[in-house]
Write a protein that holds these residues in place. Sequence first.
Motif, PDB file in Angstrom:
ATOM      1  N   THR A 152       0.819  -1.210   0.000  1.00 29.98           N
ATOM      2  CA  THR A 152       0.000   0.000   0.000  1.00 29.98           C
ATOM      3  C   THR A 152       0.854   1.263   0.000  1.00 29.98           C
ATOM      4  OG1 THR A 152      -0.166   0.013   2.423  1.00 29.98           O
ATOM      5  CG2 THR A 152      -1.898  -1.170   1.193  1.00 29.98           C
ATOM      6  N   ALA A 153       2.169   1.112  -0.038  1.00 30.96           N
ATOM      7  CA  ALA A 153       3.074   2.265  -0.017  1.00 30.96           C
ATOM      8  C   ALA A 153       2.985   3.048  -1.328  1.00 30.96           C
ATOM      9  CB  ALA A 153       4.510   1.778   0.217  1.00 30.96           C
ATOM     10  N   PRO A 154       3.337   4.317  -1.288  1.00 33.54           N
ATOM     11  CA  PRO A 154       3.289   5.149  -2.494  1.00 33.54           C
ATOM     12  C   PRO A 154       4.507   4.936  -3.403  1.00 33.54           C
ATOM     13  CG  PRO A 154       3.989   6.490  -0.650  1.00 33.54           C
ATOM     14  CD  PRO A 154       3.679   5.108  -0.101  1.00 33.54           C
ATOM     15  N   VAL A 155       4.623   3.709  -3.917  1.00 39.05           N
ATOM     16  CA  VAL A 155       5.670   3.368  -4.879  1.00 39.05           C
ATOM     17  C   VAL A 155       4.993   2.738  -6.090  1.00 39.05           C
ATOM     18  CG1 VAL A 155       7.482   3.074  -3.131  1.00 39.05           C
ATOM     19  CG2 VAL A 155       6.116   1.100  -3.814  1.00 39.05           C
ATOM     20  N   SER A 156       5.723   2.645  -7.174  1.00 35.01           N
ATOM     21  CA  SER A 156       5.162   2.094  -8.407  1.00 35.01           C
ATOM     22  C   SER A 156       4.782   0.627  -8.246  1.00 35.01           C
ATOM     23  CB  SER A 156       6.184   2.218  -9.545  1.00 35.01           C
ATOM     24  OG  SER A 156       7.285   1.344  -9.316  1.00 35.01           O
ATOM     25  N   ALA A 157       3.935   0.158  -9.140  1.00 41.60           N
ATOM     26  CA  ALA A 157       3.558  -1.265  -9.135  1.00 41.60           C
ATOM     27  C   ALA A 157       4.786  -2.142  -9.349  1.00 41.60           C
ATOM     28  CB  ALA A 157       2.505  -1.533 -10.209  1.00 41.60           C
ATOM     29  N   LYS A 158       5.712  -1.696 -10.173  1.00 43.27           N
ATOM     30  CA  LYS A 158       6.953  -2.453 -10.387  1.00 43.27           C
ATOM     31  C   LYS A 158       7.747  -2.538  -9.093  1.00 43.27           C
ATOM     32  CE  LYS A 158      10.818  -0.769 -12.310  1.00 43.27           C
ATOM     33  NZ  LYS A 158      11.766  -0.265 -13.322  1.00 43.27           N
ATOM     34  N   MET A 159       7.838  -1.419  -8.381  1.00 43.27           N
ATOM     35  CA  MET A 159       8.601  -1.431  -7.134  1.00 43.27           C
ATOM     36  C   MET A 159       7.920  -2.313  -6.089  1.00 43.27           C
ATOM     37  SD  MET A 159      11.458  -0.291  -6.239  1.00 43.27           S
ATOM     38  CE  MET A 159      12.252  -0.899  -4.764  1.00 43.27           C
ATOM     39  N   LYS A 160       6.595  -2.310  -6.037  1.00 48.86           N
ATOM     40  CA  LYS A 160       5.889  -3.206  -5.111  1.00 48.86           C
ATOM     41  C   LYS A 160       6.209  -4.659  -5.423  1.00 48.86           C
ATOM     42  CE  LYS A 160       2.146  -0.021  -4.182  1.00 48.86           C
ATOM     43  NZ  LYS A 160       0.768   0.354  -4.306  1.00 48.86           N
ATOM     44  N   ALA A 161       6.257  -5.003  -6.701  1.00 46.74           N
ATOM     45  CA  ALA A 161       6.573  -6.379  -7.094  1.00 46.74           C
ATOM     46  C   ALA A 161       8.012  -6.739  -6.727  1.00 46.74           C
ATOM     47  CB  ALA A 161       6.324  -6.563  -8.589  1.00 46.74           C
ATOM     48  N   LEU A 162       8.927  -5.794  -6.900  1.00 46.31           N
ATOM     49  CA  LEU A 162      10.320  -6.054  -6.527  1.00 46.31           C
ATOM     50  C   LEU A 162      10.464  -6.153  -5.005  1.00 46.31           C
ATOM     51  CD1 LEU A 162      12.156  -3.772  -9.099  1.00 46.31           C
ATOM     52  CD2 LEU A 162      12.039  -6.276  -9.109  1.00 46.31           C
ATOM     53  N   LEU A 163       9.765  -5.319  -4.279  1.00 49.15           N
ATOM     54  CA  LEU A 163       9.796  -5.411  -2.816  1.00 49.15           C
ATOM     55  C   LEU A 163       9.199  -6.733  -2.338  1.00 49.15           C
ATOM     56  CD1 LEU A 163       8.869  -1.727  -1.951  1.00 49.15           C
ATOM     57  CD2 LEU A 163      11.070  -2.846  -1.480  1.00 49.15           C
ATOM     58  N   ALA A 164       8.194  -7.230  -3.054  1.00 49.69           N
ATOM     59  CA  ALA A 164       7.625  -8.539  -2.713  1.00 49.69           C
ATOM     60  C   ALA A 164       8.680  -9.628  -2.888  1.00 49.69           C
ATOM     61  CB  ALA A 164       6.398  -8.824  -3.578  1.00 49.69           C
ATOM     62  N   ILE A 165       9.469  -9.533  -3.934  1.00 49.69           N
ATOM     63  CA  ILE A 165      10.558 -10.500  -4.138  1.00 49.69           C
ATOM     64  C   ILE A 165      11.577 -10.364  -3.012  1.00 49.69           C
ATOM     65  CG2 ILE A 165      12.536 -11.068  -5.612  1.00 49.69           C
ATOM     66  CD1 ILE A 165      10.697 -10.464  -8.038  1.00 49.69           C
ATOM     67  N   ALA A 166      11.939  -9.131  -2.660  1.00 53.63           N
ATOM     68  CA  ALA A 166      12.903  -8.922  -1.571  1.00 53.63           C
ATOM     69  C   ALA A 166      12.382  -9.514  -0.264  1.00 53.63           C
ATOM     70  CB  ALA A 166      13.189  -7.431  -1.404  1.00 53.63           C
ATOM     71  N   ALA A 167      11.091  -9.346  -0.004  1.00 53.84           N
ATOM     72  CA  ALA A 167      10.496  -9.901   1.219  1.00 53.84           C
ATOM     73  C   ALA A 167      10.553 -11.423   1.215  1.00 53.84           C
ATOM     74  CB  ALA A 167       9.056  -9.411   1.365  1.00 53.84           C
ATOM     75  N   LEU A 168      10.369 -12.021   0.055  1.00 50.21           N
ATOM     76  CA  LEU A 168      10.462 -13.477  -0.039  1.00 50.21           C
ATOM     77  C   LEU A 168      11.893 -13.952   0.188  1.00 50.21           C
ATOM     78  CD1 LEU A 168       8.096 -13.990  -3.100  1.00 50.21           C
ATOM     79  CD2 LEU A 168       7.638 -14.693  -0.723  1.00 50.21           C
ATOM     80  N   VAL A 169      12.860 -13.253  -0.390  1.00 49.89           N
ATOM     81  CA  VAL A 169      14.268 -13.597  -0.179  1.00 49.89           C
ATOM     82  C   VAL A 169      14.610 -13.507   1.302  1.00 49.89           C
ATOM     83  CG1 VAL A 169      16.658 -12.846  -0.599  1.00 49.89           C
ATOM     84  CG2 VAL A 169      15.024 -12.911  -2.494  1.00 49.89           C
ATOM     85  N   GLN A 170      14.103 -12.465   1.966  1.00 48.08           N
ATOM     86  CA  GLN A 170      14.385 -12.273   3.394  1.00 48.08           C
ATOM     87  C   GLN A 170      13.925 -13.487   4.195  1.00 48.08           C
ATOM     88  OE1 GLN A 170      11.685 -11.443   5.857  1.00 48.08           O
ATOM     89  NE2 GLN A 170      13.224 -11.691   7.437  1.00 48.08           N
ATOM     90  N   GLN A 171      12.818 -14.083   3.810  1.00 44.03           N
ATOM     91  CA  GLN A 171      12.311 -15.270   4.518  1.00 44.03           C
ATOM     92  C   GLN A 171      13.162 -16.496   4.208  1.00 44.03           C
ATOM     93  OE1 GLN A 171       8.358 -15.593   2.973  1.00 44.03           O
ATOM     94  NE2 GLN A 171       7.570 -13.918   4.222  1.00 44.03           N
ATOM     95  N   ASN A 172      13.398 -16.715   2.918  1.00 37.79           N
ATOM     96  CA  ASN A 172      14.158 -17.871   2.450  1.00 37.79           C
ATOM     97  C   ASN A 172      14.238 -17.736   0.927  1.00 37.79           C
ATOM     98  OD1 ASN A 172      14.880 -20.443   1.411  1.00 37.79           O
ATOM     99  ND2 ASN A 172      14.043 -21.453   3.223  1.00 37.79           N
ATOM    100  N   GLY A 173      15.417 -17.811   0.388  1.00 31.80           N
ATOM    101  CA  GLY A 173      15.574 -17.659  -1.048  1.00 31.80           C
ATOM    102  C   GLY A 173      14.680 -18.585  -1.859  1.00 31.80           C
ATOM    103  N   LYS A 174      14.402 -19.765  -1.322  1.00 32.80           N
ATOM    104  CA  LYS A 174      13.554 -20.722  -2.042  1.00 32.80           C
ATOM    105  C   LYS A 174      12.095 -20.294  -2.067  1.00 32.80           C
ATOM    106  CE  LYS A 174      16.605 -24.602  -1.354  1.00 32.80           C
ATOM    107  NZ  LYS A 174      16.762 -25.972  -0.919  1.00 32.80           N
ATOM    108  N   ASN A 175      11.758 -19.246  -1.310  1.00 31.54           N
ATOM    109  CA  ASN A 175      10.381 -18.745  -1.321  1.00 31.54           C
ATOM    110  C   ASN A 175      10.064 -17.908  -2.554  1.00 31.54           C
ATOM    111  OD1 ASN A 175      10.037 -19.989   1.121  1.00 31.54           O
ATOM    112  ND2 ASN A 175       9.773 -18.127   2.309  1.00 31.54           N
ATOM    113  N   VAL A 176      11.093 -17.486  -3.280  1.00 30.76           N
ATOM    114  CA  VAL A 176      10.858 -16.700  -4.496  1.00 30.76           C
ATOM    115  C   VAL A 176      10.257 -17.634  -5.544  1.00 30.76           C
ATOM    116  CG1 VAL A 176      11.870 -15.273  -6.313  1.00 30.76           C
ATOM    117  CG2 VAL A 176      12.769 -15.139  -3.966  1.00 30.76           C
TER     118      VAL A 176
END
Length: 186
Positions: free
Chosen positions: A89-113
């Motif tokens: 819900t942050a004021p960033v682009s849809a592309k940046m939200k998708a990249l942040l989602a990938i970063a969040a998955l990596v933070q949990q476990n790389g295999k979560n991507v």
Amino acid sequence: MPHIPLEEHLPGITGLLEYRQDSAAPIRVLTQILLRGDSTLTQGERELIATLVSHRNQCRFCTTAHTAAADLLLNEAETCEAVKQDFETAPVSAKMKALLAIAALVQQNGKNVTTEAVDRAKKEGATDMEIHDTVLIASLFCLYNKYVDGLASVTPTDPAFYTRLGERIVNHGYTRLQGGYDHLKK
């Protein structure tokens, strides 16, 4: 109190990197390339990735330092706070939200991507290089967060410290200062 003797005037990651400069050198180079090198992602966007991962890893030093840098690069403080609370819900682009989602998955476990997460980023316009760099930045900050917290590096509580550190990161980048850090001694 740190688990090993560190220079008192160098809290957080700086003291650890100074402790072992030989291993620090390639880490600094990699960080400089990823966060300050040529990229289609802005420096502020790359700092948002570092901030999100550090925040999710509960590394107070790295979160506060990279929030300060991101705020300076974005020229405002609201976006970074919104990303830490809920990047979707942050004021960033849809592309940046998708990249942040990938970063969040990596933070949990790389295999979560997942393929779906990568496809979402591509659908929103992310390039293969941006996806690559997001995963590598997220991975690098997991390393930094564990390095800082695993050795119990000093985490200052004074907000002014992080303001100065953010300015140093923005203005100097991630390479070692030419003359070292003796000028920071009190």
